[in-house]
Design a protein around this motif. Structure first.
Motif, PDB file in Angstrom:
ATOM      1  N   PHE A  44      11.085  28.792  38.411  1.00  0.00           N
ATOM      2  CA  PHE A  44      10.358  27.604  38.858  1.00  0.00           C
ATOM      3  C   PHE A  44      11.406  26.556  39.225  1.00  0.00           C
ATOM      4  CE2 PHE A  44       6.179  28.936  37.771  1.00  0.00           C
ATOM      5  CZ  PHE A  44       6.279  29.687  36.613  1.00  0.00           C
ATOM      6  N   VAL A  45      11.141  25.847  40.322  1.00  0.00           N
ATOM      7  CA  VAL A  45      12.030  24.740  40.702  1.00  0.00           C
ATOM      8  C   VAL A  45      11.314  23.429  40.354  1.00  0.00           C
ATOM      9  CG1 VAL A  45      13.315  23.629  42.565  1.00  0.00           C
ATOM     10  CG2 VAL A  45      12.937  26.118  42.600  1.00  0.00           C
ATOM     11  N   LEU A  46      11.861  22.712  39.388  1.00  0.00           N
ATOM     12  CA  LEU A  46      11.255  21.430  38.975  1.00  0.00           C
ATOM     13  C   LEU A  46      11.857  20.315  39.815  1.00  0.00           C
ATOM     14  CD1 LEU A  46      11.262  21.867  35.101  1.00  0.00           C
ATOM     15  CD2 LEU A  46       9.262  21.834  36.577  1.00  0.00           C
ATOM     16  N   HIS A  47      10.984  19.424  40.308  1.00  0.00           N
ATOM     17  CA  HIS A  47      11.513  18.352  41.155  1.00  0.00           C
ATOM     18  C   HIS A  47      10.690  17.076  40.991  1.00  0.00           C
ATOM     19  CE1 HIS A  47      13.879  16.641  44.291  1.00  0.00           C
ATOM     20  NE2 HIS A  47      12.819  16.350  45.032  1.00  0.00           N
ATOM     21  N   SER A  48      11.412  15.911  41.028  1.00  0.00           N
ATOM     22  CA  SER A  48      10.751  14.596  41.015  1.00  0.00           C
ATOM     23  C   SER A  48      10.854  14.059  42.437  1.00  0.00           C
ATOM     24  CB  SER A  48      11.444  13.647  40.038  1.00  0.00           C
ATOM     25  OG  SER A  48      11.581  14.265  38.770  1.00  0.00           O
ATOM     26  N   PRO A  49       9.836  14.201  43.270  1.00  0.00           N
ATOM     27  CA  PRO A  49       9.945  13.846  44.695  1.00  0.00           C
ATOM     28  C   PRO A  49      10.107  12.344  44.942  1.00  0.00           C
ATOM     29  CG  PRO A  49       7.684  14.443  44.158  1.00  0.00           C
ATOM     30  CD  PRO A  49       8.500  14.725  42.942  1.00  0.00           C
ATOM     31  N   THR A  50       9.675  11.535  43.975  1.00  0.00           N
ATOM     32  CA  THR A  50       9.741  10.062  44.153  1.00  0.00           C
ATOM     33  C   THR A  50      10.214   9.421  42.850  1.00  0.00           C
ATOM     34  OG1 THR A  50       7.526   9.859  43.270  1.00  0.00           O
ATOM     35  CG2 THR A  50       7.698  10.101  45.685  1.00  0.00           C
ATOM     36  N   LEU A  51      10.545   8.123  42.910  1.00  0.00           N
ATOM     37  CA  LEU A  51      10.912   7.402  41.671  1.00  0.00           C
ATOM     38  C   LEU A  51       9.720   7.394  40.719  1.00  0.00           C
ATOM     39  CD1 LEU A  51      12.828   5.595  40.011  1.00  0.00           C
ATOM     40  CD2 LEU A  51      11.869   3.620  41.250  1.00  0.00           C
ATOM     41  N   THR A  52       8.510   7.231  41.272  1.00  0.00           N
ATOM     42  CA  THR A  52       7.329   7.150  40.389  1.00  0.00           C
ATOM     43  C   THR A  52       7.033   8.492  39.733  1.00  0.00           C
ATOM     44  OG1 THR A  52       5.979   7.524  42.355  1.00  0.00           O
ATOM     45  CG2 THR A  52       6.170   5.235  41.564  1.00  0.00           C
ATOM     46  N   ALA A  53       7.704   9.566  40.212  1.00  0.00           N
ATOM     47  CA  ALA A  53       7.503  10.893  39.610  1.00  0.00           C
ATOM     48  C   ALA A  53       8.371  11.077  38.375  1.00  0.00           C
ATOM     49  CB  ALA A  53       7.821  11.981  40.631  1.00  0.00           C
ATOM     50  N   TYR A  54       9.321  10.176  38.165  1.00  0.00           N
ATOM     51  CA  TYR A  54      10.180  10.306  36.967  1.00  0.00           C
ATOM     52  C   TYR A  54       9.319  10.304  35.710  1.00  0.00           C
ATOM     53  CZ  TYR A  54      14.838   9.746  39.059  1.00  0.00           C
ATOM     54  OH  TYR A  54      16.019   9.940  39.754  1.00  0.00           O
ATOM     55  N   LYS A  55       9.597  11.251  34.792  1.00  0.00           N
ATOM     56  CA  LYS A  55       8.933  11.187  33.486  1.00  0.00           C
ATOM     57  C   LYS A  55       9.381   9.883  32.823  1.00  0.00           C
ATOM     58  CE  LYS A  55       6.630  14.917  33.903  1.00  0.00           C
ATOM     59  NZ  LYS A  55       5.147  14.773  34.116  1.00  0.00           N
ATOM     60  N   TRP A  56       8.434   9.135  32.238  1.00  0.00           N
ATOM     61  CA  TRP A  56       8.762   7.794  31.725  1.00  0.00           C
ATOM     62  C   TRP A  56       7.939   7.564  30.468  1.00  0.00           C
ATOM     63  CZ3 TRP A  56      12.043   4.030  33.957  1.00  0.00           C
ATOM     64  CH2 TRP A  56      11.990   2.761  33.354  1.00  0.00           C
ATOM     65  N   TRP A  57       8.507   7.320  29.358  1.00  0.00           N
ATOM     66  CA  TRP A  57       7.921   7.066  28.045  1.00  0.00           C
ATOM     67  C   TRP A  57       8.209   8.137  26.977  1.00  0.00           C
ATOM     68  CZ3 TRP A  57       6.746   3.024  25.468  1.00  0.00           C
ATOM     69  CH2 TRP A  57       6.262   1.888  26.118  1.00  0.00           C
ATOM     70  N   PRO A  58       8.376   9.391  27.277  1.00  0.00           N
ATOM     71  CA  PRO A  58       8.462  10.353  26.172  1.00  0.00           C
ATOM     72  C   PRO A  58       9.460   9.946  25.097  1.00  0.00           C
ATOM     73  CG  PRO A  58       8.259  11.540  28.211  1.00  0.00           C
ATOM     74  CD  PRO A  58       8.418  10.077  28.551  1.00  0.00           C
ATOM     75  N   GLY A  59       8.968   9.986  23.827  1.00  0.00           N
ATOM     76  CA  GLY A  59       9.817   9.629  22.706  1.00  0.00           C
ATOM     77  C   GLY A  59      10.934  10.646  22.539  1.00  0.00           C
ATOM     78  N   SER A  60      12.083  10.198  22.060  1.00  0.00           N
ATOM     79  CA  SER A  60      13.271  11.033  21.777  1.00  0.00           C
ATOM     80  C   SER A  60      13.965  11.515  23.048  1.00  0.00           C
ATOM     81  CB  SER A  60      12.901  12.277  20.947  1.00  0.00           C
ATOM     82  OG  SER A  60      11.980  11.956  19.951  1.00  0.00           O
ATOM     83  N   LEU A  61      13.335  11.232  24.219  1.00  0.00           N
ATOM     84  CA  LEU A  61      13.840  11.812  25.470  1.00  0.00           C
ATOM     85  C   LEU A  61      15.200  11.269  25.878  1.00  0.00           C
ATOM     86  CD1 LEU A  61      13.134  13.616  27.954  1.00  0.00           C
ATOM     87  CD2 LEU A  61      12.166  11.572  29.026  1.00  0.00           C
ATOM     88  N   ALA A  62      15.473  10.014  25.582  1.00  0.00           N
ATOM     89  CA  ALA A  62      16.650   9.342  26.168  1.00  0.00           C
ATOM     90  C   ALA A  62      17.964   9.928  25.685  1.00  0.00           C
ATOM     91  CB  ALA A  62      16.592   7.852  25.852  1.00  0.00           C
ATOM     92  N   HIS A  63      18.192  10.022  24.362  1.00  0.00           N
ATOM     93  CA  HIS A  63      19.496  10.457  23.843  1.00  0.00           C
ATOM     94  C   HIS A  63      19.387  11.440  22.694  1.00  0.00           C
ATOM     95  CE1 HIS A  63      20.073   6.477  25.646  1.00  0.00           C
ATOM     96  NE2 HIS A  63      21.221   6.959  26.035  1.00  0.00           N
ATOM     97  N   THR A  64      18.169  11.766  22.240  1.00  0.00           N
ATOM     98  CA  THR A  64      18.023  12.546  21.005  1.00  0.00           C
ATOM     99  C   THR A  64      17.698  14.009  21.275  1.00  0.00           C
ATOM    100  OG1 THR A  64      16.989  10.522  20.153  1.00  0.00           O
ATOM    101  CG2 THR A  64      16.934  12.482  18.734  1.00  0.00           C
TER     102      THR A  64
END
Ligand SMILES: CCCCCCCCCCCCCCCCCCCC(=O)SCCNC(=O)CCNC(=O)[C@H](O)C(C)(C)COP(=O)(O)OP(=O)(O)OC[C@H]1O[C@@H](n2cnc3c(N)ncnc32)[C@H](O)[C@@H]1OP(=O)(O)O
Ligand SMILES: Cc1cc2nc3c(=O)[nH]c(=O)nc-3n(C[C@H](O)[C@H](O)[C@H](O)COP(=O)(O)OP(=O)(O)OC[C@H]3O[C@@H](n4cnc5c(N)ncnc54)[C@H](O)[C@@H]3O)c2cc1C
Length: 615
Positions: A175-195
Motif C-alpha cells: 500500500f502506498v500511504l500519502h497525504s495529498p494536502t496539508l489538511t490531510a496530515y494526521k493531527w492530534w493523535p496522542g504519543s505521535l510526536a516523539h513517543t
C-alpha cells in the motif's frame, strides 16, 4: 508519626451513619476486589522515581514531557511487576477498573495513554487472528509503542471525508500511504510526536482507482533503533493545549510511504494479493475501536468526578467562612445548602455513572460476542447508546468538576488543588472520541427511526421501548422513584415526538429531508440528552430535594471517603485525608522557584531603573 487529622474532619467521620468500608467494597465489586486494588496501589506507588522532585507546573513544556516519559517507563514497569500472576483477567480488570493509579503519577495524562487506550484495542478489534497474535505480543510487552491516527488537520468528525490515501500496488503487493494536502496530515493523535513508533492509521483505500472506504493500517513511522522518522514521514508536535500537555499529541504527513499488504488490519475487510477487495459485512465495524473507547470513557468520568468531589467535599468540611447566624461563629461552608446543592449532585452522579458504565460494559461485551458469531443485530443500538452516554457523562462531569472547583473559592483555582487539571482532563473528553453534539445527533438518528417504527406498530429494542408506551399526556406522577422515572420517560417521549413534528413541518414547507433535519437539530439534541419535567412538579420535587440534601449532609464526608482515593491519587492540597489544608497550601507555595530568593533579579534589571525613570 502521621500528621494530626483536622478536628472538623474527625467530627464528620464520627457523625457518618453508615459503614464506609462496606460502600468501598460495593464500589470495587467486593471486599477481595478492594484488597486487590489496595495491594496493587501499595506496590506501584512505593516504586522509587515515580514522583516529581519539582512540581510539574514549574517545568517548561519540554521538561514536562521529558519528565513524563521518565515516569512513564518507571510506572509501566512497576505495573507489569505488580501484576499478580494468580489473578484472573477479570480480577485484574476489577483492580484497575476503579483505580486512578496513573493519576497519582501523571497530573496531565501519560505519553503512553494512547498505546493502552486505543492502539491495543484497535489491534484487538481490527486485526485478523494471525496479525493479532504477532502485534499483540509486541504491543503488550511494550516492545513497540503505538497510537491511533484517524483525525486530520482538516477532518475529525466526518470520517468519510478523511483525505489520507492508501493505494494498493499489486505489482509489489504494497500500500502506498500519502497525504495529498496539508489538511490531510494526521493531527492530534496522542504519543505521535516523539513517543510512539507505530500507529494504526485510518486511511481511504483505493484499488485500481476505485474507492474501498476507510480502512485501518498498522504503520511503523520511526526506526526502532534510532527513533528517527522513516523516509517519507513528516512528524512533529501540535503545540501547547488546555490540558493533556504530557500526552505528546502530534502531526504526521505521508509522502508516498510504502507498507506491505499484511499491514492492513484485515479482520473485517480484506485485500488479496491480486488486489481483490473483500468487503466487510458492515462498513461501520471499522469504527469499532471508537465504540469501545466511548464505553471506557463513561467509567473514566465516574472516577474523575469522584476524585473532584472528594477534594471539594473534604475541603468544604474544613473551610469555615462568614456567619450563618449572629454570634454563632463561622460555620463549615458545607453547612450552606447552596454548597450541598453544588456538591452532592456530583457524588450522586459519580455513583450513577459507575452503575451506568457497568451496564454499558456488559452490553458492549454481549454485542461484541454476537459480532464474533456474525450477528450484527444489536450493533446500531450499542452505537446509539454509547454515543449518548459518552456525551452525557462527559458534559455533566465537566460541569460538575468545574462546579467543584468554584465551590472551593480561590484555593480551588490553585494548580496545587489539582481541580483545574482534573477539569482539563475531563473537558477534553467532550471533544475526543467524537464531539458531543455530533454523537448526540447520532443518538437522535436512532430515536427518530425508533419512533417511526413504534408508530407503525413494530417492537422496539429494550432501551428504546419507552417510545412505544402510549403514556397519557395527563399522566400525574408522584414523588416515588417509579413516579419520577415515569415522568421522565413521558417527557423524553414528548421531546422525540416534538422534534419529529418539527421535521415534518419543514418538509411540508418544501425543505428537503437533510435541511429539515438540520433545522430541527437543536430539538434533536435535546431529545437525546435532555429531559425536563413540567413546572408544577418541580415545586413538589424541590421540597423532596432539599429534604434529601439535609439527609445526606451528615454522611457527605463518609460518602467521599468511600471512594477510597489515597492522597497521592488525589494529588491535592485541598483534598488530603487529614484535612491539613493550610499547611499543605503553604508547603506547595514554598516549592515555587520564585520563593528561592527574596528579591528576584528582574528588580535590578527592570523594576528599579523603571521606577527611577531610567528606562
Ligand atoms: C479512555 C480509555 C482509557 C483506557 C485505559 C488507559 C489508561 C490510560 C489512562 C489515560 C486515559 C486518557 C486516554 C485519552 C484517550 C483519548 C482518545 C481520543 C482518540 C480520538 O479522539 S480517536 C478519533 C475519534 N473520532 C471520532 O469519534 C469521529 C466521530 N465521527 C463519527 O463517529 C462518524 O463520522 C459519525 C459522526 C458517526 C458520522 O459518520 P457518517 O459516515 O456520516 O455516518 P452517518 O451519520 O451517515 O451514519 C451512517 C450509519 O453508520 C452508523 N454508524 C456510525 N458510526 C458508527 C459506529 N461507530 N458503530 C456502528 N454504527 C455506526 C450510523 O448509526 C448510521 O447507521 P444508519 O443505519 O442510521 O444509516
Ligand atoms: C485532547 C484530545 C485528544 C485527542 N486524541 C486523538 C487521538 O489520539 N487520535 C485521533 O485520531 N484524534 C484525537 N483527537 C481528535 C478528536 O477526535 C477530534 O478533535 C474530534 O473528533 C472532533 O473533530 P475536529 O476537532 O476536527 O472538529 P470538527 O469535526 O471540525 O467539528 C468542529 C465543530 O463543528 C460542529 N460539527 C461538526 N460536525 C457536525 C455535525 N455533523 N453536526 C453538527 N455539528 C457539527 C461541532 O460543534 C464541532 O465541535 C483528540 C482531540 C483532543 C481534544
Amino acid at each position: 508519626m502521621s500528621a494530626k487529622v483536622n478536628d472538623d474532619l474527625l467530627t464528620e467521620r464520627r457523625k457518618c451513619e453508615f459503614n464506609v468500608e462496606e460502600l468501598t467494597n460495593y464500589l470495587d465489586g467486593g471486599a477481595q476486589a478492594t484488597q486487590n486494588r489496595r495491594k496493587l496501589e501499595d506496590k506501584v506507588l512505593s516504586t522509587k522515581g515515580l514522583f516529581d522532585e519539582v512540581p510539574e507546573e514549574y517545568l517548561s513544556h519540554k521538561e514536562k514531557y521529558e519528565n513524563a516519559v521518565r515516569k512513564a517507563v518507571v510506572y509501566y514497569k512497576a505495573m507489569k511487576e505488580a501484576e499478580d500472576p494468580n489473578q484472573t483477567e477479570q480480577e485484574r480488570a476489577n483492580a484497575t477498573y476503579r483505580s486512578l493509579l496513573h493519576a497519582a503519577v501523571f497530573k496531565d495524562n501519560s505519553p503512553f495513554s494512547l498505546h493502552l487506550a486505543m492502539f491495543i484495542p484497535a489491534i484487538l478489534g481490527q486485526a485478523d487472528e494471525e496479525q493479532k497474535k504477532y502485534w499483540m505480543k509486541r504491543a503488550s510487552k511494550m516492545e513497540i509503542i503505538g497510537t491511533y491516527a484517524q483525525t486530520e488537520l482538516g477532518h475529525g468528525t466526518f470520517i468519510r471525508g478523511l483525505e489520507t490515501t492508501a493505494t494498493y500496488d499489486p505489482k509489489t503487493e504494497e500500500f502506498v500511504l500519502h497525504s495529498p494536502t496539508l489538511t490531510a496530515y494526521k493531527w492530534w493523535p496522542g504519543s505521535l510526536a516523539h513517543t510512539a513508533n507505530y500507529c494504526v492509521v485510518m486511511a481511504h483505500l483505493y484499488i485500481n482507482g476505485k474507492s474501498c472506504g476507510i480502512q485501518p493500517f498498522i504503520v511503523q513511522f520511526r526506526d526502532e533503533e534510532t527513533h528517527q522518522p522513516l523516509p517519507g514521514i513528516k512528524l512533529g508536535e501540535i503545540g501547547a493545549k488546555l490540558g493533556f500537555n504530557t500526552v505528546n499529541n502530534g502531526f504526521l504527513g505521508f509522502d508516498q510511504h510504502r507498507i506491505p499488504r499484511n499491514r492492513m488490519l484485515m479482520k473485517n475487510a480484506q485485500v488479496l494479493k491480486d488486489g481483490t477487495f473483500k468487503r466487510s459485512p458492515n462498513s461501520k465495524l471499522t469504527y469499532g475501536t471508537m465504540v469501545y473507547v466511548r464505553v471506557v470513557i463513561v467509567n473514566g468520568m465516574a472516577n474523575q468526578l469522584a476524585r473532584a468531589v472528594t477534594i471539594a467535599v473534604r475541603y468544604s468540611a474544613v473551610r469555615r467562612q462568614s456567619e450563618l447566624k449572629p454570634d454563632a461563629g463561622e460555620p463549615q461552608i458545607l453547612d450552606y445548602v447552596t454548597q450541598q446543592h453544588k456538591l452532592f449532585i456530583g457524588i450522586a452522579s459519580s455513583h450513577a455513572f459507575t452503575l451506568t458504565a457497568k451496564w454499558l460494559t456488559r452490553m458492549y461485551q454481549k454485542v461484541t460476542a454476537d459480532l464474533e458469531k456474525g450477528n450484527l443485530d444489536e450493533l446500531p443500538e450499542l452505537h446509539a447508546i454509547a454515543c449518548c452516554l459518552k456525551a452525557v457523562t462527559t458534559t455533566d462531569t465537566s460541569v460538575l468538576v468545574e462546579r467543584s472547583r468554584t465551590s472551593c473559592g480561590g484555593h480551588g483555582y490553585m494548580l496545587s488543588s489539582n481541580l483545574p487539571q482534573i477539569y482539563g482532563l475531563v473537558t477534553a473528553a467532550c471533544t475526543y472520541e467524537g464531539e458531543n453534539t455530533v454523537l448526540m445527533l447520532q443518538t437522535a438518528r436512532s430515536l427518530v427511526k425508533a419512533l417511526e417504527q413504534a408508530q407503525s406498530g413494530k417492537r422496539l429494542s429494550p432501551t428504546m421501548s419507552y417510545l412505544s408506551e402510549k403514556v397519557s399526556s395527563r399522566l400525574k406522577w408522584d414523588n416515588s422513584i417509579d413516579g419520577i422515572v415515569k415522568g421522565f420517560r413521558r417527557v423524553a417521549y414528548g421531546k422525540v415526538e416534538s422534534a419529529m413534528r418539527s421535521m415534518r413541518k419543514y418538509v411540508r414547507s418544501g425543505l428537503g429531508p437533510e435541511d429539515a433535519w438540520n433545522m430541527s437539530s437543536v430539538q434533536l439534541v435535546a431529545a437525546s440528552e435532555y429531559t425536563s419535567i413540567s413546572e408544577a412538579d418541580i415545586r413538589q420535587l424541590q421540597d423532596t430535594y432539599e429534604d434529601l440534601l439535609g439527609k445526606i449532609r451528615p454522611n457527605a464526608v463518609g460518602l467521599v471517603d468511600a471512594f477510597d482515593f489515597r492522597d497521592q491519587i488525589l494529588n491535592s492540597t485541598l483534598g488530603a485525608y487529614d484535612g491539613r489544608v493550610y499547611e499543605r497550601l503553604m508547603e506547595e507555595a514554598l516549592k515555587s522557584p520564585l520563593n528561592a530568593e527574596p528579591v528576584n533579579q528582574s528588580f535590578h534589571k527592570y523594576l528599579k531603573p523603571f521606577m527611577q525613570g531610567k528606562l
